[in-house]
Write an enzyme that holds these catalytic residues in place. Sequence first.
Site, PDB file in Angstrom:
ATOM      1  N   GLN A   3       0.778  -1.211  -0.116  1.00  0.00           N
ATOM      2  CA  GLN A   3      -0.099  -0.060  -0.043  1.00  0.00           C
ATOM      3  C   GLN A   3       0.756   1.230   0.032  1.00  0.00           C
ATOM      4  OE1 GLN A   3      -3.093  -0.077   2.805  1.00  0.00           O
ATOM      5  NE2 GLN A   3      -3.917   1.999   1.763  1.00  0.00           N
ATOM      6  N   PHE A   4       1.154   1.740  -1.183  1.00  0.00           N
ATOM      7  CA  PHE A   4       1.997   2.821  -1.037  1.00  0.00           C
ATOM      8  C   PHE A   4       1.429   4.221  -0.813  1.00  0.00           C
ATOM      9  CE2 PHE A   4      -0.671   3.747  -4.668  1.00  0.00           C
ATOM     10  CZ  PHE A   4      -0.806   4.992  -4.897  1.00  0.00           C
ATOM     11  N   THR A   5       0.043   4.222  -0.656  1.00  0.00           N
ATOM     12  CA  THR A   5      -0.608   5.428   0.110  1.00  0.00           C
ATOM     13  C   THR A   5      -0.264   5.749   1.342  1.00  0.00           C
ATOM     14  OG1 THR A   5      -2.428   3.987   0.540  1.00  0.00           O
ATOM     15  CG2 THR A   5      -2.468   5.282  -1.786  1.00  0.00           C
TER      16      THR A   5
END
Length: 165
Positions: A93-95
Amino acid sequence: MKYIVYLIAKNKQNNMKVVIQRVIKASVKSEKGMLSGIGPGLVVLAGIEESDTREDVEWLSNKIVRLRIFNDSDGVMNLSLTETGGDIIVVSQFTLHAKTKKGNRPSYIKAANPETAIPLYEYFVARLSDLLGKSVGTGEFGAMMMVEIHNDGPVTIIIDTKNKE
């Protein structure tokens, strides 16, 4: 449900982040169908930065499997995942590296590019599997996914390798 997408970005600080959720059950699906499903255990949403290392993964993996966030017979959070025999799903989850200081559109420039992130993500999953002595479920790196989480408690822990508290 949460929807997770992937962007390419770069960073210069060492700062792997995870959000750990204790769950009764969880699953991850993509357009390909069901990717993983577990009963009691943990969902680990993992954000990797460009300068993260195997040492970060080692420290974080050991911390996660030993976190005493499961109830004992007295209802006290005193047991770890290794003691309960629970499962894990890891979802990239890059966010987690969103920067919101300027304007209303988050910036993801701190998230690692695929050449860095994929090998570390795979190593992270492998280390967790080794420590637990069983397979760890995953999402599909870089894909649009639907994550269904039945949070238990709720218990949600955020760990940042930059701040090893």
